[in-house]
Design an enzyme around this catalytic site. Structure first.
Site, short mmCIF file in Angstrom:
data_model
loop_
_atom_site.label_atom_id
_atom_site.label_comp_id
_atom_site.label_asym_id
_atom_site.label_seq_id
_atom_site.Cartn_x
_atom_site.Cartn_y
_atom_site.Cartn_z
N SER A 102 7.93 -6.21 10.43
CA SER A 102 7.18 -7.43 9.96
C SER A 102 7.16 -8.17 11.48
O SER A 102 6.75 -7.78 12.41
CB SER A 102 7.75 -8.05 8.89
OG SER A 102 6.77 -9.15 8.60
N ASP A 243 1.30 -11.81 12.20
CA ASP A 243 2.66 -11.25 12.96
C ASP A 243 2.48 -9.77 12.87
O ASP A 243 1.38 -9.11 12.90
CB ASP A 243 3.56 -11.50 11.97
CG ASP A 243 3.60 -10.79 10.47
OD1 ASP A 243 2.54 -10.34 10.06
OD2 ASP A 243 4.55 -10.49 9.78
N ASP A 245 2.97 -7.17 11.37
CA ASP A 245 2.40 -6.08 10.42
C ASP A 245 1.10 -6.71 9.72
O ASP A 245 0.49 -6.13 8.69
CB ASP A 245 3.24 -5.54 9.49
CG ASP A 245 4.10 -6.62 8.37
OD1 ASP A 245 3.85 -7.65 9.09
OD2 ASP A 245 4.28 -6.07 7.36
N ASP A 247 0.69 -8.92 7.62
CA ASP A 247 0.89 -9.74 6.37
C ASP A 247 1.15 -11.20 6.16
O ASP A 247 1.16 -11.83 5.24
CB ASP A 247 1.84 -8.74 5.41
CG ASP A 247 3.17 -9.15 5.87
OD1 ASP A 247 3.54 -9.63 6.74
OD2 ASP A 247 4.22 -8.63 5.13
#
Length: 451
Positions: A102, A243, A245, A247
Protein backbone atom coordinates in the site's frame (compact mmCIF):
# COMPACT_ATOMS: atom_id res chain seq x y z
CA UNK A 1 -5.63 -16.23 19.16
CA UNK A 2 -2.29 -14.52 18.53
CA UNK A 3 -1.46 -13.97 14.86
CA UNK A 4 2.00 -14.64 13.51
CA UNK A 5 1.57 -13.67 9.86
CA UNK A 6 -1.60 -11.65 9.25
CA UNK A 7 -2.05 -8.05 10.37
CA UNK A 8 -4.93 -5.65 9.79
CA UNK A 9 -4.44 -5.74 6.02
CA UNK A 10 -3.04 -9.12 5.03
CA UNK A 11 0.56 -10.18 5.50
CA UNK A 12 3.12 -7.38 5.39
CA UNK A 13 6.78 -6.75 6.16
CA UNK A 14 10.16 -5.99 4.65
CA UNK A 15 10.78 -7.89 1.44
CA UNK A 16 13.12 -10.87 1.85
CA UNK A 17 12.68 -10.77 5.61
CA UNK A 18 10.19 -12.79 7.65
CA UNK A 19 7.34 -13.05 6.87
CA UNK A 20 7.74 -11.57 3.35
CA UNK A 21 10.03 -14.29 2.03
CA UNK A 22 9.60 -16.44 -1.08
CA UNK A 23 9.24 -19.49 1.16
CA UNK A 24 6.33 -18.02 3.11
CA UNK A 25 4.71 -16.66 -0.07
CA UNK A 26 4.85 -20.12 -1.65
CA UNK A 27 3.31 -21.68 1.45
CA UNK A 28 0.55 -19.05 1.41
CA UNK A 29 -0.19 -20.04 -2.17
CA UNK A 30 -0.31 -23.72 -1.26
CA UNK A 31 -2.56 -23.18 1.77
CA UNK A 32 -4.95 -20.74 0.10
CA UNK A 33 -5.02 -22.83 -3.05
CA UNK A 34 -5.97 -25.92 -1.06
CA UNK A 35 -8.75 -24.08 0.81
CA UNK A 36 -10.33 -22.53 -2.27
CA UNK A 37 -9.66 -25.25 -4.83
CA UNK A 38 -12.88 -26.80 -6.13
CA UNK A 39 -12.54 -30.56 -6.09
CA UNK A 40 -12.92 -32.10 -9.54
CA UNK A 41 -13.23 -28.72 -11.28
CA UNK A 42 -10.83 -26.22 -12.78
CA UNK A 43 -10.01 -23.58 -10.17
CA UNK A 44 -8.32 -20.26 -10.76
CA UNK A 45 -6.64 -17.42 -8.90
CA UNK A 46 -5.95 -13.89 -10.14
CA UNK A 47 -2.75 -12.21 -8.94
CA UNK A 48 -2.04 -8.50 -9.24
CA UNK A 49 0.80 -6.41 -7.88
CA UNK A 50 1.97 -2.84 -7.49
CA UNK A 51 5.28 -1.57 -8.87
CA UNK A 52 7.73 -2.69 -6.17
CA UNK A 53 10.80 -4.55 -7.37
CA UNK A 54 10.16 -7.34 -4.89
CA UNK A 55 6.79 -7.96 -6.52
CA UNK A 56 8.45 -10.15 -9.14
CA UNK A 57 9.97 -12.38 -6.49
CA UNK A 58 6.77 -12.80 -4.50
CA UNK A 59 4.65 -13.22 -7.61
CA UNK A 60 6.74 -16.18 -8.77
CA UNK A 61 6.68 -17.74 -5.31
CA UNK A 62 2.90 -17.44 -5.13
CA UNK A 63 2.55 -18.93 -8.61
CA UNK A 64 4.61 -21.93 -7.47
CA UNK A 65 2.41 -22.38 -4.40
CA UNK A 66 -0.94 -22.05 -6.17
CA UNK A 67 -0.03 -24.28 -9.09
CA UNK A 68 1.37 -26.87 -6.68
CA UNK A 69 -2.02 -26.84 -4.95
CA UNK A 70 -3.75 -27.43 -8.28
CA UNK A 71 -4.98 -23.96 -9.18
CA UNK A 72 -4.57 -22.17 -12.50
CA UNK A 73 -3.07 -18.69 -12.14
CA UNK A 74 -4.02 -15.56 -14.09
CA UNK A 75 -1.29 -12.91 -13.77
CA UNK A 76 -2.61 -9.35 -14.03
CA UNK A 77 0.65 -7.43 -13.68
CA UNK A 78 0.75 -3.94 -12.09
CA UNK A 79 -2.85 -3.01 -11.30
CA UNK A 80 -4.73 -1.32 -8.41
CA UNK A 81 -5.91 -3.36 -5.45
CA UNK A 82 -9.60 -2.61 -6.15
CA UNK A 83 -9.09 -3.85 -9.71
CA UNK A 84 -7.97 -7.23 -8.36
CA UNK A 85 -11.12 -7.43 -6.23
CA UNK A 86 -13.26 -6.49 -9.24
CA UNK A 87 -11.52 -8.87 -11.64
CA UNK A 88 -11.79 -11.68 -9.12
CA UNK A 89 -15.55 -11.48 -9.67
CA UNK A 90 -15.42 -10.57 -13.36
CA UNK A 91 -13.12 -13.48 -14.25
CA UNK A 92 -15.01 -15.81 -11.90
CA UNK A 93 -11.88 -16.63 -9.96
CA UNK A 94 -11.93 -18.60 -6.74
CA UNK A 95 -9.43 -16.30 -5.02
CA UNK A 96 -7.74 -12.97 -5.67
CA UNK A 97 -4.29 -11.88 -4.52
CA UNK A 98 -2.72 -8.42 -4.45
CA UNK A 99 1.00 -8.12 -3.83
CA UNK A 100 1.43 -4.70 -2.25
CA UNK A 101 2.35 -2.85 0.92
CA UNK A 102 0.00 0.00 0.00
CA UNK A 103 1.44 3.36 1.14
CA UNK A 104 4.61 1.88 2.68
CA UNK A 105 8.13 2.42 1.22
CA UNK A 106 9.41 0.24 -1.62
CA UNK A 107 11.39 -2.07 0.65
CA UNK A 108 8.17 -3.34 2.25
CA UNK A 109 5.70 -5.61 0.55
CA UNK A 110 2.59 -7.53 1.42
CA UNK A 111 -0.01 -10.08 0.37
CA UNK A 112 -3.71 -9.20 0.40
CA UNK A 113 -6.28 -11.92 -0.23
CA UNK A 114 -9.81 -11.64 -1.64
CA UNK A 115 -12.49 -14.31 -1.75
CA UNK A 116 -14.52 -15.13 -4.87
CA UNK A 117 -17.00 -12.40 -3.90
CA UNK A 118 -14.24 -9.77 -4.00
CA UNK A 119 -14.23 -9.21 -0.25
CA UNK A 120 -11.21 -9.67 2.00
CA UNK A 121 -11.00 -12.97 3.82
CA UNK A 122 -12.48 -13.45 7.27
CA UNK A 123 -10.40 -13.69 10.43
CA UNK A 124 -11.37 -17.36 10.67
CA UNK A 125 -9.92 -18.22 7.25
CA UNK A 126 -6.77 -16.19 7.92
CA UNK A 127 -6.19 -18.18 11.12
CA UNK A 128 -6.75 -21.40 9.19
CA UNK A 129 -4.11 -20.32 6.66
CA UNK A 130 -1.66 -19.52 9.47
CA UNK A 131 -2.14 -22.96 11.01
CA UNK A 132 -1.54 -24.65 7.66
CA UNK A 133 1.62 -22.65 6.94
CA UNK A 134 3.08 -23.71 10.29
CA UNK A 135 2.52 -27.40 9.59
CA UNK A 136 3.40 -30.00 6.98
CA UNK A 137 2.32 -28.74 3.54
CA UNK A 138 2.62 -32.12 1.80
CA UNK A 139 -1.07 -33.10 2.20
CA UNK A 140 -2.15 -29.94 0.38
CA UNK A 141 -0.27 -30.65 -2.85
CA UNK A 142 -2.17 -31.66 -5.99
CA UNK A 143 -1.52 -34.93 -7.78
CA UNK A 144 0.80 -34.95 -10.77
CA UNK A 145 -1.97 -34.59 -13.31
CA UNK A 146 -3.74 -31.81 -11.39
CA UNK A 147 -0.87 -29.33 -11.08
CA UNK A 148 -2.04 -25.90 -12.23
CA UNK A 149 -0.87 -23.66 -15.05
CA UNK A 150 -0.08 -19.93 -15.20
CA UNK A 151 -0.69 -17.31 -17.88
CA UNK A 152 -0.55 -13.54 -18.19
CA UNK A 153 -3.88 -11.85 -18.88
CA UNK A 154 -4.10 -9.22 -21.60
CA UNK A 155 -6.50 -6.28 -21.39
CA UNK A 156 -7.23 -6.53 -17.70
CA UNK A 157 -6.54 -2.86 -17.04
CA UNK A 158 -9.03 -1.88 -19.75
CA UNK A 159 -11.74 -3.94 -18.08
CA UNK A 160 -11.11 -1.99 -14.90
CA UNK A 161 -10.98 1.38 -16.66
CA UNK A 162 -14.39 0.74 -18.21
CA UNK A 163 -15.73 -0.42 -14.86
CA UNK A 164 -14.51 2.75 -13.13
CA UNK A 165 -15.86 5.02 -15.87
CA UNK A 166 -19.34 3.53 -15.55
CA UNK A 167 -19.57 4.79 -11.95
CA UNK A 168 -19.76 8.37 -13.25
CA UNK A 169 -23.40 9.22 -14.12
CA UNK A 170 -23.90 9.22 -17.89
CA UNK A 171 -25.29 12.76 -17.87
CA UNK A 172 -22.04 14.10 -16.39
CA UNK A 173 -18.72 14.52 -18.18
CA UNK A 174 -15.41 15.95 -17.07
CA UNK A 175 -15.11 18.25 -20.08
CA UNK A 176 -13.39 21.51 -19.21
CA UNK A 177 -11.86 20.13 -16.02
CA UNK A 178 -8.08 20.37 -15.63
CA UNK A 179 -6.92 17.56 -13.37
CA UNK A 180 -3.48 16.78 -11.97
CA UNK A 181 -3.06 13.13 -10.99
CA UNK A 182 -0.29 11.99 -8.65
CA UNK A 183 0.05 8.25 -9.29
CA UNK A 184 2.61 7.71 -6.48
CA UNK A 185 4.72 5.77 -9.02
CA UNK A 186 2.41 2.94 -8.12
CA UNK A 187 -0.27 0.61 -9.40
CA UNK A 188 -2.57 3.34 -10.68
CA UNK A 189 -0.04 4.90 -13.04
CA UNK A 190 -1.81 3.66 -16.18
CA UNK A 191 -5.46 3.35 -15.25
CA UNK A 192 -6.17 6.64 -13.45
CA UNK A 193 -4.91 9.05 -16.14
CA UNK A 194 -6.55 6.96 -18.88
CA UNK A 195 -9.96 6.84 -17.20
CA UNK A 196 -10.00 10.58 -16.47
CA UNK A 197 -8.93 11.45 -20.02
CA UNK A 198 -11.55 9.19 -21.56
CA UNK A 199 -14.20 10.94 -19.44
CA UNK A 200 -13.21 14.29 -20.94
CA UNK A 201 -10.77 15.80 -18.46
CA UNK A 202 -7.53 17.53 -19.36
CA UNK A 203 -5.09 15.34 -17.47
CA UNK A 204 -1.66 16.32 -16.20
CA UNK A 205 0.14 13.37 -14.64
CA UNK A 206 2.98 13.37 -12.12
CA UNK A 207 4.87 10.51 -10.47
CA UNK A 208 3.85 8.04 -13.16
CA UNK A 209 7.28 6.58 -13.99
CA UNK A 210 7.74 3.66 -11.59
CA UNK A 211 11.19 2.08 -11.46
CA UNK A 212 10.65 -0.46 -8.70
CA UNK A 213 12.02 1.64 -5.86
CA UNK A 214 10.32 5.05 -6.18
CA UNK A 215 6.80 3.96 -5.21
CA UNK A 216 5.38 6.37 -2.57
CA UNK A 217 8.73 8.18 -2.41
CA UNK A 218 7.86 11.79 -1.52
CA UNK A 219 4.69 11.47 -3.56
CA UNK A 220 1.15 10.17 -3.53
CA UNK A 221 -1.51 10.49 -0.85
CA UNK A 222 0.98 10.35 2.03
CA UNK A 223 3.18 13.12 0.56
CA UNK A 224 0.89 15.55 -1.31
CA UNK A 225 3.24 18.56 -1.27
CA UNK A 226 4.38 17.98 -4.86
CA UNK A 227 0.77 17.72 -6.01
CA UNK A 228 -0.15 20.92 -4.18
CA UNK A 229 2.65 22.76 -5.98
CA UNK A 230 1.71 21.31 -9.37
CA UNK A 231 -1.96 22.24 -9.02
CA UNK A 232 -0.93 25.81 -8.26
CA UNK A 233 1.66 25.87 -11.06
CA UNK A 234 -0.69 24.73 -13.85
CA UNK A 235 -3.80 26.37 -12.38
CA UNK A 236 -5.64 23.09 -12.23
CA UNK A 237 -9.19 22.68 -10.98
CA UNK A 238 -8.30 19.71 -8.81
CA UNK A 239 -5.48 17.38 -7.85
CA UNK A 240 -5.94 13.67 -7.19
CA UNK A 241 -3.40 11.83 -5.02
CA UNK A 242 -3.42 8.04 -5.01
CA UNK A 243 -1.28 5.76 -2.88
CA UNK A 244 0.93 2.90 -4.05
CA UNK A 245 -1.87 0.43 -4.72
CA UNK A 246 -4.51 3.07 -5.55
CA UNK A 247 -7.03 1.99 -2.92
CA UNK A 248 -6.96 5.36 -1.18
CA UNK A 249 -7.23 8.94 -2.40
CA UNK A 250 -6.86 12.51 -1.21
CA UNK A 251 -7.80 15.58 -3.23
CA UNK A 252 -6.18 18.99 -3.56
CA UNK A 253 -8.48 21.89 -4.38
CA UNK A 254 -7.77 24.67 -6.88
CA UNK A 255 -6.07 26.69 -4.13
CA UNK A 256 -3.61 23.90 -3.35
CA UNK A 257 -5.29 22.83 -0.11
CA UNK A 258 -5.43 19.13 0.81
CA UNK A 259 -8.86 17.54 1.32
CA UNK A 260 -8.82 14.40 3.44
CA UNK A 261 -11.04 11.34 3.52
CA UNK A 262 -13.37 12.75 6.18
CA UNK A 263 -14.32 15.70 3.98
CA UNK A 264 -14.71 13.44 0.95
CA UNK A 265 -17.04 11.12 2.86
CA UNK A 266 -19.08 14.13 3.98
CA UNK A 267 -19.53 15.22 0.35
CA UNK A 268 -20.64 11.77 -0.77
CA UNK A 269 -22.92 11.23 2.24
CA UNK A 270 -24.71 14.55 1.76
CA UNK A 271 -25.05 14.08 -2.00
CA UNK A 272 -26.27 10.50 -1.80
CA UNK A 273 -28.69 11.30 1.05
CA UNK A 274 -30.22 14.10 -1.04
CA UNK A 275 -30.82 11.68 -3.92
CA UNK A 276 -32.06 8.87 -1.64
CA UNK A 277 -29.05 6.71 -2.49
CA UNK A 278 -27.54 6.61 1.01
CA UNK A 279 -28.29 3.40 2.88
CA UNK A 280 -28.09 2.63 6.57
CA UNK A 281 -29.03 6.13 7.69
CA UNK A 282 -25.44 7.35 7.66
CA UNK A 283 -21.90 6.17 7.03
CA UNK A 284 -19.23 4.01 8.63
CA UNK A 285 -15.81 5.36 9.63
CA UNK A 286 -13.08 4.46 12.08
CA UNK A 287 -12.19 5.81 15.50
CA UNK A 288 -9.67 8.10 13.78
CA UNK A 289 -12.25 10.15 11.85
CA UNK A 290 -12.66 13.72 13.01
CA UNK A 291 -15.32 14.73 15.50
CA UNK A 292 -16.27 17.49 13.06
CA UNK A 293 -17.50 14.85 10.60
CA UNK A 294 -19.67 13.29 13.28
CA UNK A 295 -21.20 16.68 14.13
CA UNK A 296 -21.76 17.50 10.42
CA UNK A 297 -23.66 14.26 9.91
CA UNK A 298 -25.66 14.64 13.11
CA UNK A 299 -26.87 18.08 11.96
CA UNK A 300 -28.36 16.30 8.93
CA UNK A 301 -29.88 13.48 10.97
CA UNK A 302 -27.28 11.04 9.70
CA UNK A 303 -25.28 8.68 11.89
CA UNK A 304 -21.57 7.94 12.05
CA UNK A 305 -20.84 4.36 13.06
CA UNK A 306 -17.23 3.92 14.21
CA UNK A 307 -15.05 0.82 13.92
CA UNK A 308 -11.49 -0.19 14.64
CA UNK A 309 -8.86 1.15 12.27
CA UNK A 310 -8.63 -0.79 9.02
CA UNK A 311 -10.84 -0.71 5.96
CA UNK A 312 -11.67 -4.40 6.45
CA UNK A 313 -13.48 -3.53 9.69
CA UNK A 314 -15.31 -0.69 7.96
CA UNK A 315 -16.45 -3.09 5.22
CA UNK A 316 -17.51 -5.73 7.76
CA UNK A 317 -19.69 -3.20 9.59
CA UNK A 318 -21.15 -1.93 6.32
CA UNK A 319 -22.12 -5.44 5.26
CA UNK A 320 -23.55 -6.40 8.65
CA UNK A 321 -25.64 -3.24 9.11
CA UNK A 322 -26.66 -2.24 5.59
CA UNK A 323 -24.47 0.83 4.92
CA UNK A 324 -23.19 1.65 1.43
CA UNK A 325 -20.68 4.40 2.28
CA UNK A 326 -17.73 4.04 4.60
CA UNK A 327 -14.07 4.82 4.89
CA UNK A 328 -11.12 6.28 6.68
CA UNK A 329 -9.67 9.73 7.15
CA UNK A 330 -6.57 8.51 5.30
CA UNK A 331 -8.59 8.25 2.08
CA UNK A 332 -9.74 4.63 2.02
CA UNK A 333 -13.32 5.13 0.88
CA UNK A 334 -15.59 2.16 0.28
CA UNK A 335 -18.68 2.64 -1.88
CA UNK A 336 -20.37 -0.74 -1.87
CA UNK A 337 -22.74 0.19 -4.70
CA UNK A 338 -19.64 -0.11 -6.88
CA UNK A 339 -16.82 -1.90 -5.09
CA UNK A 340 -15.98 -4.34 -2.32
CA UNK A 341 -12.92 -2.47 -1.06
CA UNK A 342 -11.44 1.02 -1.03
CA UNK A 343 -11.06 2.48 -4.53
CA UNK A 344 -9.18 5.75 -5.00
CA UNK A 345 -10.21 6.37 -8.60
CA UNK A 346 -13.91 5.61 -8.15
CA UNK A 347 -14.07 7.72 -4.98
CA UNK A 348 -12.48 10.66 -6.78
CA UNK A 349 -14.96 10.32 -9.64
CA UNK A 350 -17.90 10.63 -7.23
CA UNK A 351 -16.52 13.92 -5.89
CA UNK A 352 -15.90 15.25 -9.40
CA UNK A 353 -19.48 14.30 -10.30
CA UNK A 354 -20.82 16.47 -7.47
CA UNK A 355 -18.58 19.39 -8.47
CA UNK A 356 -19.60 19.16 -12.13
CA UNK A 357 -23.27 18.79 -11.30
CA UNK A 358 -23.25 21.81 -8.98
CA UNK A 359 -20.90 23.77 -11.25
CA UNK A 360 -18.84 24.78 -8.23
CA UNK A 361 -15.09 24.75 -7.55
CA UNK A 362 -13.69 21.88 -5.50
CA UNK A 363 -12.93 24.24 -2.61
CA UNK A 364 -16.65 25.02 -2.25
CA UNK A 365 -17.81 21.45 -2.72
CA UNK A 366 -15.36 19.80 -0.34
CA UNK A 367 -15.30 22.12 2.68
CA UNK A 368 -18.28 20.65 4.46
CA UNK A 369 -17.24 21.14 8.06
CA UNK A 370 -14.62 22.76 10.23
CA UNK A 371 -12.43 19.97 11.60
CA UNK A 372 -11.99 19.83 15.34
CA UNK A 373 -8.30 20.31 16.24
CA UNK A 374 -6.75 16.87 15.99
CA UNK A 375 -3.21 15.66 16.47
CA UNK A 376 -1.83 12.25 15.57
CA UNK A 377 1.72 11.22 16.46
CA UNK A 378 3.54 7.91 16.22
CA UNK A 379 6.14 6.58 18.60
CA UNK A 380 8.35 3.67 17.55
CA UNK A 381 8.62 0.85 20.07
CA UNK A 382 11.20 -1.87 20.62
CA UNK A 383 8.77 -4.67 21.34
CA UNK A 384 6.85 -5.79 24.39
CA UNK A 385 3.45 -4.38 25.34
CA UNK A 386 3.99 -0.72 26.23
CA UNK A 387 0.26 -0.03 26.55
CA UNK A 388 0.14 -2.43 29.52
CA UNK A 389 2.86 -0.47 31.37
CA UNK A 390 1.61 1.12 34.63
CA UNK A 391 3.07 4.57 33.91
CA UNK A 392 1.63 4.55 30.40
CA UNK A 393 -1.79 3.50 31.68
CA UNK A 394 -1.71 6.26 34.27
CA UNK A 395 -0.78 8.88 31.65
CA UNK A 396 -3.65 7.73 29.43
CA UNK A 397 -6.19 7.88 32.27
CA UNK A 398 -5.01 11.37 33.19
CA UNK A 399 -5.30 12.51 29.57
CA UNK A 400 -8.87 11.22 29.29
CA UNK A 401 -9.82 13.06 32.44
CA UNK A 402 -8.34 16.34 31.14
CA UNK A 403 -10.17 16.06 27.82
CA UNK A 404 -13.44 15.28 29.56
CA UNK A 405 -16.50 15.31 27.32
CA UNK A 406 -15.03 17.89 24.95
CA UNK A 407 -12.74 15.60 23.01
CA UNK A 408 -11.57 12.09 22.19
CA UNK A 409 -8.41 10.09 22.78
CA UNK A 410 -7.45 7.09 20.63
CA UNK A 411 -4.29 5.08 21.31
CA UNK A 412 -3.55 1.94 19.37
CA UNK A 413 -0.66 -0.15 18.06
CA UNK A 414 -0.14 -0.06 14.32
CA UNK A 415 -1.24 -3.21 12.54
CA UNK A 416 1.59 -2.97 10.00
CA UNK A 417 4.58 -1.35 11.76
CA UNK A 418 6.21 -1.40 15.26
CA UNK A 419 4.51 1.85 16.21
CA UNK A 420 2.06 3.13 18.78
CA UNK A 421 -0.30 5.73 17.32
CA UNK A 422 -1.56 8.43 19.68
CA UNK A 423 -4.43 10.63 18.54
CA UNK A 424 -6.35 13.25 20.47
CA UNK A 425 -8.90 15.80 19.35
CA UNK A 426 -10.94 18.49 21.02
CA UNK A 427 -12.01 22.09 20.76
CA UNK A 428 -8.96 23.28 22.76
CA UNK A 429 -5.94 22.91 20.44
CA UNK A 430 -3.41 23.63 23.16
CA UNK A 431 -4.82 20.93 25.42
CA UNK A 432 -4.86 18.42 22.55
CA UNK A 433 -1.16 19.03 21.82
CA UNK A 434 -0.23 18.77 25.51
CA UNK A 435 -2.13 15.51 25.97
CA UNK A 436 -0.55 13.83 22.94
CA UNK A 437 2.99 14.97 23.70
CA UNK A 438 2.76 13.87 27.33
CA UNK A 439 1.64 10.36 26.37
CA UNK A 440 4.28 10.08 23.63
CA UNK A 441 6.99 11.06 26.11
CA UNK A 442 5.90 8.42 28.63
CA UNK A 443 5.62 5.63 26.03
CA UNK A 444 9.02 6.53 24.58
CA UNK A 445 10.62 6.65 28.01
CA UNK A 446 9.17 3.34 29.17
CA UNK A 447 9.92 1.61 25.88
CA UNK A 448 13.57 2.70 26.06
CA UNK A 449 13.85 1.54 29.66
CA UNK A 450 12.46 -1.88 28.76
CA UNK A 451 14.81 -2.36 25.79
Amino acid sequence: MTRKFFGTDGIRGQANSFPMTPEIAMKVGMAVGYIFRRKGQASRVVIGKDTRRSGYMLENALVAGFTAAGMDVFLLGPIPTPAVAMLCRSLRADIGVMISASHNPFYDNGIKLFGPDGFKLSDQIELQIEAMIEGDMTPFLASHGDVGRAKRVDGDIYRYIEFAKRTLPRNISLNGLRVVVDCANGAGYKVAPAALWELGAEVITINNEPNGININEDCGSTHPIGLMKKVHEVRADVGIALDGDADRVLLVDENGTVIDGDQLMAVIAESWAASNRLEGGGIVATVMSNLGLERFLADRNLTLARTKVGDRYVVEHMREHGFNVGGEQSGHIVLSDFATTGDGLISALQILAVAQEQNKPISDVCRKFQPVPQLLKNVRTTGGKPLENKRVKSAIDEAKERLGGQGRLVIRPSGTEPLIRVMAEGDDRGLVEKVVNDIIDVISSESSAAA
